[in-house]
Design an enzyme around this catalytic site. Structure first.
Site, PDB file in Angstrom:
ATOM      1  N   ASP A   1      -0.049   5.113   0.953  1.00 34.65           N
ATOM      2  CA  ASP A   1      -0.247   6.156   1.855  1.00 34.65           C
ATOM      3  C   ASP A   1      -0.238   5.485   3.290  1.00 34.65           C
ATOM      4  O   ASP A   1      -1.071   4.711   3.622  1.00 34.65           O
ATOM      5  CB  ASP A   1      -1.568   6.897   1.586  1.00 34.65           C
ATOM      6  CG  ASP A   1      -1.665   7.448   0.316  1.00 34.65           C
ATOM      7  OD1 ASP A   1      -0.667   8.218   0.106  1.00 34.65           O
ATOM      8  OD2 ASP A   1      -2.884   7.306  -0.393  1.00 34.65           O
TER       9      ASP A   1
ATOM     10  N   ASP B   1       0.782  -1.068   0.005  1.00 31.93           N
ATOM     11  CA  ASP B   1       0.121  -0.009  -0.019  1.00 31.93           C
ATOM     12  C   ASP B   1       0.792   1.117  -0.156  1.00 31.93           C
ATOM     13  O   ASP B   1       2.187   1.131   0.217  1.00 31.93           O
ATOM     14  CB  ASP B   1      -0.845  -0.030   1.047  1.00 31.93           C
ATOM     15  CG  ASP B   1      -1.756   1.190   1.589  1.00 31.93           C
ATOM     16  OD1 ASP B   1      -2.579   1.686   0.159  1.00 31.93           O
ATOM     17  OD2 ASP B   1      -1.867   1.916   2.369  1.00 31.93           O
TER      18      ASP B   1
END
Length: 246
Positions: free
Chosen positions: A14, A12
């Protein structure tokens, strides 16, 4: 951490590679606080709303989830809606406008521990991809100077084009693993959001690593994380950690 057991690393973005989750939090808070000014009967927006209703989800899903938490109904609208439109898509586009302005004004740097792990994995020949619900992922990677580490970027726009369900469904992670030619049980998912950890757990990946940037280690474990770390430097080999400390 024996990375030799695995054939791909799916990150991922952020909150895992870059601290842009904080920028997203500020953008959501600004947008919904202004929106709720016209709904005085509704409970004010708080940080718990980000973690409970929005974090890790595709943008419009986050809007829908938050509105449902306040029993507010709006027309769905269209992704081309103006940021001023009182629609689900309009609110999502308004949030994105705020986020883009903050990113342009302030820029972003990767977490030092994340950058160290990316360098270690690249040196070892580990294929890596980004799997992010945000359509802003390519711009964030470019701003942070880490685009070259990743073979593919499966972001919200790609998910829409491919008809993939967003997190907490595992579809985007499974798609990224296929692009890298790795079976799910030989791929590692690295996530900081509960919805993303649930996606990794439901996809039967080889290892799901939760990165606790504020949601809480217990919440990540309950969502299905096999391992929880506070920073990705905890996953470095001893040799790489000592080199970084030298």
């Amino acid at each position: 951490m024996d990375w030799n057991t695995y054939e791909a690393a799916l990150f991922d973005l952020d909150g895992v590679v870059t601290p842009t989750a904080e920028v997203h939090m500020r953008a959501w808070a600004k947008m919904f606080t202004e929106f709720l000014a016209d709904h005085p009967e509704a409970r004010p927006y708080g940080d718990e709303d980000y973690f409970g209703a929005i974090d890790g989800k595709p943008r419009y899903d986050g809007v829908r989830s938050f509105l449902a938490s306040r029993d507010i109904t709006l027309p769905e609208g269209d992704p081309d809606d103006s940021p001023d439109a009182q629609t689900v898509c309009g609110l999502g586009n308004r949030k994105n406008e705020v986020f883009s302005q903050v990113l342009a004004d302030e820029g972003v740097d990767p977490y030092p521990g994340s950058l160290a792990l990316l360098r270690q994995l690249r040196a070892a020949g580990m294929p890596m991809s980004i799997v992010s619900s945000s359509r802003n992922a390519p711009a964030v990677l470019e701003a942070a100077g880490v685009s070259d580490f990743f073979t593919h970027v499966v972001h919200g726009g790609v998910a829409a084009e491919q008809g993939l369900a967003g997190k907490p469904a595992p579809d985007t992670f499974l798609y990224a693993a296929r692009l890298l030619g790795a079976p799910a049980d030989r791929a590692v998912v690295l996530e900081d959001a509960v919805s993303g950890v649930r996606a990794g757990a439901s996809g039967a990946f080889g290892l799901v690593i939760g990165v606790d940037r504020g949601v809480g280690a217990d919440a990540l474990r309950e969502a299905g994380a096999d391992v929880v770390v506070a920073d990705l430097d905890e996953l470095l080999t001893d040799a790489d950690r000592q080199e970084g400390d030298a």
